[in-house]
Design a protein around this motif. Sequence first.
Motif, PDB file in Angstrom:
ATOM      1  N   THR A  39      41.640   3.300  29.244  1.00  0.00           N
ATOM      2  CA  THR A  39      42.368   3.192  27.748  1.00  0.00           C
ATOM      3  C   THR A  39      43.676   3.032  28.043  1.00  0.00           C
ATOM      4  OG1 THR A  39      42.481   4.958  26.511  1.00  0.00           O
ATOM      5  CG2 THR A  39      40.369   4.140  26.571  1.00  0.00           C
ATOM      6  N   LYS A  40      44.448   3.281  28.973  1.00  0.00           N
ATOM      7  CA  LYS A  40      45.993   3.358  29.181  1.00  0.00           C
ATOM      8  C   LYS A  40      46.380   2.105  29.744  1.00  0.00           C
ATOM      9  CE  LYS A  40      46.187   7.153  27.108  1.00  0.00           C
ATOM     10  NZ  LYS A  40      46.613   7.412  25.730  1.00  0.00           N
ATOM     11  N   PRO A  41      47.634   1.292  29.502  1.00  0.00           N
ATOM     12  CA  PRO A  41      47.765   0.007  29.879  1.00  0.00           C
ATOM     13  C   PRO A  41      48.548   0.501  31.423  1.00  0.00           C
ATOM     14  CG  PRO A  41      49.676   0.992  28.329  1.00  0.00           C
ATOM     15  CD  PRO A  41      48.230   1.940  28.179  1.00  0.00           C
ATOM     16  N   ALA A  42      48.337  -0.636  32.137  1.00  0.00           N
ATOM     17  CA  ALA A  42      48.887  -0.712  33.276  1.00  0.00           C
ATOM     18  C   ALA A  42      50.221  -0.286  33.606  1.00  0.00           C
ATOM     19  CB  ALA A  42      48.730  -2.095  34.049  1.00  0.00           C
ATOM     20  N   VAL A  61      34.568  -0.713  33.919  1.00  0.00           N
ATOM     21  CA  VAL A  61      34.833  -1.801  35.059  1.00  0.00           C
ATOM     22  C   VAL A  61      35.807  -2.721  34.540  1.00  0.00           C
ATOM     23  CG1 VAL A  61      33.724  -3.074  36.725  1.00  0.00           C
ATOM     24  CG2 VAL A  61      32.544  -1.050  36.018  1.00  0.00           C
ATOM     25  N   GLN A  62      35.329  -3.678  33.726  1.00  0.00           N
ATOM     26  CA  GLN A  62      36.384  -4.867  33.635  1.00  0.00           C
ATOM     27  C   GLN A  62      37.701  -4.447  33.063  1.00  0.00           C
ATOM     28  OE1 GLN A  62      35.469  -8.066  34.196  1.00  0.00           O
ATOM     29  NE2 GLN A  62      37.676  -7.986  33.988  1.00  0.00           N
ATOM     30  N   GLU A  63      38.013  -3.209  32.385  1.00  0.00           N
ATOM     31  CA  GLU A  63      39.151  -2.930  32.291  1.00  0.00           C
ATOM     32  C   GLU A  63      39.991  -2.488  33.410  1.00  0.00           C
ATOM     33  OE1 GLU A  63      41.133   1.420  30.430  1.00  0.00           O
ATOM     34  OE2 GLU A  63      39.496   0.739  29.062  1.00  0.00           O
ATOM     35  N   ALA A  64      39.208  -1.740  34.412  1.00  0.00           N
ATOM     36  CA  ALA A  64      39.712  -1.197  35.623  1.00  0.00           C
ATOM     37  C   ALA A  64      40.269  -2.436  36.520  1.00  0.00           C
ATOM     38  CB  ALA A  64      38.825  -0.340  36.359  1.00  0.00           C
ATOM     39  N   LEU A  65      39.450  -3.456  36.510  1.00  0.00           N
ATOM     40  CA  LEU A  65      39.810  -4.521  37.460  1.00  0.00           C
ATOM     41  C   LEU A  65      40.972  -5.402  36.827  1.00  0.00           C
ATOM     42  CD1 LEU A  65      36.052  -6.078  37.857  1.00  0.00           C
ATOM     43  CD2 LEU A  65      37.272  -4.696  39.504  1.00  0.00           C
ATOM     44  N   ASP A  66      40.971  -5.567  35.435  1.00  0.00           N
ATOM     45  CA  ASP A  66      42.274  -6.154  34.978  1.00  0.00           C
ATOM     46  C   ASP A  66      43.496  -5.400  35.405  1.00  0.00           C
ATOM     47  OD1 ASP A  66      40.560  -7.821  33.697  1.00  0.00           O
ATOM     48  OD2 ASP A  66      40.763  -7.033  31.804  1.00  0.00           O
ATOM     49  N   LYS A  67      43.409  -4.122  35.029  1.00  0.00           N
ATOM     50  CA  LYS A  67      44.590  -3.359  35.634  1.00  0.00           C
ATOM     51  C   LYS A  67      45.077  -3.268  37.211  1.00  0.00           C
ATOM     52  CE  LYS A  67      43.285   0.242  32.944  1.00  0.00           C
ATOM     53  NZ  LYS A  67      43.274   1.557  32.135  1.00  0.00           N
ATOM     54  N   GLN A  68      43.898  -3.386  37.880  1.00  0.00           N
ATOM     55  CA  GLN A  68      43.948  -3.395  39.256  1.00  0.00           C
ATOM     56  C   GLN A  68      44.588  -4.646  39.658  1.00  0.00           C
ATOM     57  OE1 GLN A  68      40.106  -2.734  41.149  1.00  0.00           O
ATOM     58  NE2 GLN A  68      40.116  -0.590  40.594  1.00  0.00           N
ATOM     59  N   ALA A  69      44.294  -5.944  39.117  1.00  0.00           N
ATOM     60  CA  ALA A  69      45.054  -7.134  39.401  1.00  0.00           C
ATOM     61  C   ALA A  69      46.585  -7.128  39.066  1.00  0.00           C
ATOM     62  CB  ALA A  69      44.371  -8.365  38.688  1.00  0.00           C
ATOM     63  N   ALA A  94      31.880  -1.401  44.045  1.00  0.00           N
ATOM     64  CA  ALA A  94      31.710  -1.307  45.636  1.00  0.00           C
ATOM     65  C   ALA A  94      32.943  -2.245  46.201  1.00  0.00           C
ATOM     66  CB  ALA A  94      30.472  -1.963  46.106  1.00  0.00           C
ATOM     67  N   GLU A  95      33.267  -3.339  45.541  1.00  0.00           N
ATOM     68  CA  GLU A  95      34.376  -4.054  46.257  1.00  0.00           C
ATOM     69  C   GLU A  95      35.895  -3.771  45.792  1.00  0.00           C
ATOM     70  OE1 GLU A  95      33.380  -7.970  44.490  1.00  0.00           O
ATOM     71  OE2 GLU A  95      31.723  -8.205  46.244  1.00  0.00           O
ATOM     72  N   HIS A  96      36.136  -2.760  44.537  1.00  0.00           N
ATOM     73  CA  HIS A  96      37.410  -2.518  44.236  1.00  0.00           C
ATOM     74  C   HIS A  96      37.762  -1.175  43.940  1.00  0.00           C
ATOM     75  CE1 HIS A  96      38.005  -6.768  43.403  1.00  0.00           C
ATOM     76  NE2 HIS A  96      36.811  -6.806  43.063  1.00  0.00           N
ATOM     77  N   PHE A  97      36.864  -0.302  44.403  1.00  0.00           N
ATOM     78  CA  PHE A  97      37.075   1.137  44.214  1.00  0.00           C
ATOM     79  C   PHE A  97      37.068   1.942  45.454  1.00  0.00           C
ATOM     80  CE2 PHE A  97      36.201  -0.094  39.885  1.00  0.00           C
ATOM     81  CZ  PHE A  97      37.035   0.787  39.215  1.00  0.00           C
ATOM     82  N   ALA A  98      37.650   2.977  45.574  1.00  0.00           N
ATOM     83  CA  ALA A  98      37.740   3.948  46.950  1.00  0.00           C
ATOM     84  C   ALA A  98      36.728   4.994  46.792  1.00  0.00           C
ATOM     85  CB  ALA A  98      39.061   4.209  47.404  1.00  0.00           C
ATOM     86  N   TRP A  99      36.716   5.566  45.563  1.00  0.00           N
ATOM     87  CA  TRP A  99      35.802   6.543  45.369  1.00  0.00           C
ATOM     88  C   TRP A  99      35.000   6.288  44.058  1.00  0.00           C
ATOM     89  CZ3 TRP A  99      35.853  12.037  46.755  1.00  0.00           C
ATOM     90  CH2 TRP A  99      36.935  12.250  47.764  1.00  0.00           C
ATOM     91  N   GLY A 229      48.718  11.488  27.099  1.00  0.00           N
ATOM     92  CA  GLY A 229      48.554  11.623  25.513  1.00  0.00           C
ATOM     93  C   GLY A 229      47.191  11.133  25.253  1.00  0.00           C
ATOM     94  N   GLU A 230      47.132  10.911  24.019  1.00  0.00           N
ATOM     95  CA  GLU A 230      45.880  10.729  23.235  1.00  0.00           C
ATOM     96  C   GLU A 230      45.411   9.243  23.543  1.00  0.00           C
ATOM     97  OE1 GLU A 230      43.841  12.615  21.420  1.00  0.00           O
ATOM     98  OE2 GLU A 230      45.229  14.266  21.805  1.00  0.00           O
ATOM     99  N   ARG A 231      43.865   8.991  23.773  1.00  0.00           N
ATOM    100  CA  ARG A 231      43.329   7.623  24.073  1.00  0.00           C
ATOM    101  C   ARG A 231      43.738   6.651  23.168  1.00  0.00           C
ATOM    102  NH1 ARG A 231      37.834  10.568  25.781  1.00  0.00           N
ATOM    103  NH2 ARG A 231      38.692  11.594  27.549  1.00  0.00           N
ATOM    104  N   GLN A 232      43.750   5.526  23.412  1.00  0.00           N
ATOM    105  CA  GLN A 232      43.836   4.434  22.536  1.00  0.00           C
ATOM    106  C   GLN A 232      43.416   3.145  23.307  1.00  0.00           C
ATOM    107  OE1 GLN A 232      47.970   4.806  21.584  1.00  0.00           O
ATOM    108  NE2 GLN A 232      48.293   2.743  22.665  1.00  0.00           N
ATOM    109  N   ARG A 233      42.640   2.224  22.830  1.00  0.00           N
ATOM    110  CA  ARG A 233      42.475   1.057  23.561  1.00  0.00           C
ATOM    111  C   ARG A 233      43.928   0.106  23.902  1.00  0.00           C
ATOM    112  NH1 ARG A 233      37.857   1.506  25.926  1.00  0.00           N
ATOM    113  NH2 ARG A 233      37.963  -0.799  26.285  1.00  0.00           N
ATOM    114  N   PHE A 234      43.799  -0.048  25.313  1.00  0.00           N
ATOM    115  CA  PHE A 234      44.841  -0.652  25.684  1.00  0.00           C
ATOM    116  C   PHE A 234      45.190  -1.984  25.373  1.00  0.00           C
ATOM    117  CE2 PHE A 234      42.271  -1.863  29.281  1.00  0.00           C
ATOM    118  CZ  PHE A 234      43.072  -2.912  30.019  1.00  0.00           C
ATOM    119  N   HIS A 235      44.025  -2.878  25.200  1.00  0.00           N
ATOM    120  CA  HIS A 235      44.238  -4.382  24.742  1.00  0.00           C
ATOM    121  C   HIS A 235      43.525  -4.593  23.500  1.00  0.00           C
ATOM    122  CE1 HIS A 235      39.827  -3.510  25.452  1.00  0.00           C
ATOM    123  NE2 HIS A 235      39.848  -3.415  26.757  1.00  0.00           N
TER     124      HIS A 235
END
Length: 235
Positions: A39-42, A61-69, A94-99, A229-235
């Motif tokens: 939930t934190k921005p890139a 997953v989708q949030e992570a992929l957006d940040k990874q890009a 499987a394609e985008h994470f190490a752990w 800090g406290e969580r919030q949606r990043f998008h």
Amino acid sequence: MTDLVLSESLTAARRRLEAALADAGRPAGDAALLAVSKTKPAAMIREAHRLGQRDFGENYVQEALDKQAELADLGDIVWHFIGPLQSNKTRDVAEHFAWVHSLDREKIARRLNDQRSEDLPALNVCLQVNISGEASKSGVSLDELPTLAEAVLGMPRLRLRGLMAIPAPAETLVEQRRPFARLREALEALNARFPEAHLDTLSMGMSGDLEAAVVEGATLVRLGTAIFGERQRFH
């Protein structure tokens, strides 16, 4: 959160971990911070990276992929998937994470193994254990753990590293330590049963119970709010 505040909170988190290790009689650097960046921005991840943090945990997953890009220029970030994993998301993980810290079913393990490219290193995985026996929590039971571990150890594109748990909340240090001790004992039992595995990871402890986890042998401590800090949606 400003860059200055993030710098101060990350420094405080590192000092807290160092103090916990010292109090537990463990060497400095014997456990690492996993910055839970869901939930934190890139931009915040980029700043934490500038401050020396390399391991980041994501739940969605989708949030992570957006940040990874967005952060593809930072080639040394280590991405950890720590949330519940559904079958239709395994290829992306499987394609985008190490752990992966949240593996608790053989079906998901086989999909991750089959979908992990041979061009990538084996995917590091921890088995999530429902250490407090909560009906609402994900995780394999202690009784089922050896069978799942044996299955994962036979999958060439996965590297079983250890165990993860999210215990039920507890108020005192003594109460907090009990489930972490059970997880440590479970890892020791797996290493005795499968000595060739050399399991070395206990992913346990968060902002509210870091000290208890470190006393019981945590090697990766997952901190989110304490760093970002406290969580919030990043998008």
